[in-house]
Design an enzyme around this catalytic site. Structure first.
Site, PDB file in Angstrom:
ATOM      1  N   ALA A 137       6.928  -9.667   3.972  1.00  0.00           N
ATOM      2  CA  ALA A 137       6.127 -10.739   3.374  1.00  0.00           C
ATOM      3  C   ALA A 137       5.228 -11.387   4.430  1.00  0.00           C
ATOM      4  CB  ALA A 137       7.040 -11.777   2.726  1.00  0.00           C
TER       5      ALA A 137
ATOM      6  N   ASP B 151       4.036  -9.993   7.073  1.00  0.00           N
ATOM      7  CA  ASP B 151       2.967  -9.044   7.399  1.00  0.00           C
ATOM      8  C   ASP B 151       1.834  -9.103   6.383  1.00  0.00           C
ATOM      9  OD1 ASP B 151       4.148  -8.139   9.694  1.00  0.00           O
ATOM     10  OD2 ASP B 151       5.106  -6.406   8.759  1.00  0.00           O
ATOM     11  N   GLU B 152       2.167  -9.537   5.160  1.00  0.00           N
ATOM     12  CA  GLU B 152       1.157  -9.588   4.103  1.00  0.00           C
ATOM     13  C   GLU B 152       0.782 -11.023   3.750  1.00  0.00           C
ATOM     14  OE1 GLU B 152       2.317  -7.067   0.881  1.00  0.00           O
ATOM     15  OE2 GLU B 152       2.554  -5.308   2.175  1.00  0.00           O
ATOM     16  N   CYS B 153       1.051 -11.937   4.704  1.00  0.00           N
ATOM     17  CA  CYS B 153       0.591 -13.330   4.618  1.00  0.00           C
ATOM     18  C   CYS B 153       1.289 -14.170   3.567  1.00  0.00           C
ATOM     19  CB  CYS B 153      -0.920 -13.384   4.408  1.00  0.00           C
ATOM     20  SG  CYS B 153      -1.848 -12.527   5.699  1.00  0.00           S
TER      21      CYS B 153
END
Length: 425
Positions: free
Chosen positions: A360, A362-364
């Site tokens: 999560a 890593d995907e902001c």
């Protein structure tokens, strides 16, 4: 053939939100097609993070399994998930975290606001100072104790600086420099919460300001009884409203004597009049609080909810893929494990959630780490401290709430389930 085999597989309970890449997991469970599968190499500029801060990855030596070490296991942890901390010197051998040695900083009225902000890392709202003036008008000799006799309330925390109780105190009775980030910080107080009133020591009742972002003003005041619960109960958006609520509750009872009742009725009336002059509402749930409630992305164990920025593409938050009830069951098993081996076994489901938080981040979607870390903190238990320190400081840094990262780290260094929390005595 591959399609038929896929249809025969049981569906993964996380569905499209599953971010596990383990080959055995993918082989054993079917997943709907995920957008992430086609965007493994998408550059950061195309992920929807916009002007979000750059990713902060864990240090290279961070273990893949954030399971508790033997030193993390607290033998005195109770079945309720609340550890019985032995003394306030459990971690005396650790380096203490102090804000600054500037104890001779000017504490005159002209600079007291800056002094408080320097020590607590947040700015106090105007109603805090207005309430102090009201208390001084009621009792100029002891403004912090105005409500002590009848309500059992004493003004503490930043009010100690207003009263000058910090002056001349270079070391407390434990031989330590006062650390204001821990000064009257109760067991379940998250970084977003700052205690300003202490109540009954038996229940560890206290009242404090709650703010989602350290750079913003508080959104409400809340009450907590740390001896029994992590629950934060909102009591208005200013200090006058919070105290007024408890005065009215006290006046409803029949046990209040004639003299005390007459005094409380008088001060209650004067407080209400002063709030009116200042344009402050005495409602315990104001329009501003309702507007904030609409921004809450999850309730959290403490009940006050969590607010994080979420953009038009819904990037910023994804929920922890366990219901609050199921997560509490997982944590309860860890806390009540009888051996380290058993504890490590029960830790596996939590480790899965931690892995999902890493994806999560890593995907902001930084809110998931904040939610999980805060739930662990609110559940209680020294066994979770290393995991909390793995989750919350990073979440706060990613959310640009770095002051809270320092507060949680300082708190967990000496987290105590007691009412004796003054750093000045």
């Amino acid at each position: 053939m591959a399609t038929k085999q896929t249809e025969l597989k049981p569906k993964c309970k996380y569905g499209a939100k599953c971010y596990r890449r383990n080959a055995d997991h993918i082989k054993a469970y079917s997943h709907p097609k995920r957008k992430a599968d086609d965007e493994e190499d998408t550059p950061d500029s195309q992920t929807g993070c916009g002007d979000q801060p750059k990713k902060i990855r864990a240090a290279p030596d961070t273990p893949n399994k954030d399971k508790p070490t033997k030193s993390d296991v607290d033998p005195d942890t109770t079945s309720k998930g609340v550890p019985e901390e032995k003394t306030d010197e459990d971690n005396a051998d650790e380096e203490d975290v102090s804000e600054s040695d500037e104890e001779d900083a000017d504490a005159s009225p002209a600079s007291v606001k800056q002094y408080i902000q320097h020590k607590y890392l947040v700015e106090m709202p105007q109603d805090f100072y207005d309430f102090w003036e009201f208390c001084k008008a009621e009792d100029s000799a002891a403004p912090t104790d105005v409500f002590k006799r009848v309500l059992g309330f004493q003004l503490v925390g930043p009010f100690d600086i207003m009263a000058g109780k910090h002056e001349g105190v270079t070391h407390n009775s434990r031989g330590k420099k006062p650390n204001y980030l821990r000064h009257w910080r109760y067991y379940y107080d998250p970084p977003e919460f700052l205690t300003v009133i202490r109540g009954d020591d038996d229940t560890q009742f206290h009242i404090g300001y709650y703010r989602d972002d350290p750079k913003e003003m508080p959104v409400f005041l809340a009450a907590n009884a740390a001896k029994t619960s992590c629950t934060l109960t909102p009591r208005g958006d200013n200090l006058f409203a919070a105290v007024s609520f408890y005065m009215k509750e006290r006046l409803k009872g029949k046990e209040l004597g004639g003299g005390d009742r007459k005094w409380l009725e008088g001060v209650s009336q004067r407080l209400g009049e002063q709030a009116g002059v200042l344009g402050l509402s005495l409602d315990t749930r104001t329009k501003a609080m309702k507007r904030r409630q609409k921004k809450v992305v999850c309730d959290s164990f403490h009940g006050a909810g969590i607010v994080v920025p979420v953009d038009e593409n819904e990037i910023g938050y994804r929920p922890v893929p366990e219901t609050p009830g199921d997560l509490k069951k997982i944590l309860k098993k860890i806390v009540e494990a009888r051996t380290e081996t058993e504890r490590n076994k029960f830790f596996d489901p939590l480790q899965e959630l931690i892995t999902l938080v890493q994806f999560a981040n890593d995907e902001c979607d930084y809110g998931e780490g904040l939610e999980l870390g805060m739930d662990l903190f609110s559940f209680g238990g020294k066994v979770f401290h290393s995991t909390i320190l793995h989750l919350l400081p990073l979440a706060y840094q990613l959310l640009r709430r770095t002051q809270y990262a320092k507060i949680i780290s300082t708190h967990l260094r000496h987290r105590r389930h007691t009412a004796d929390l003054s750093e000045l005595d």
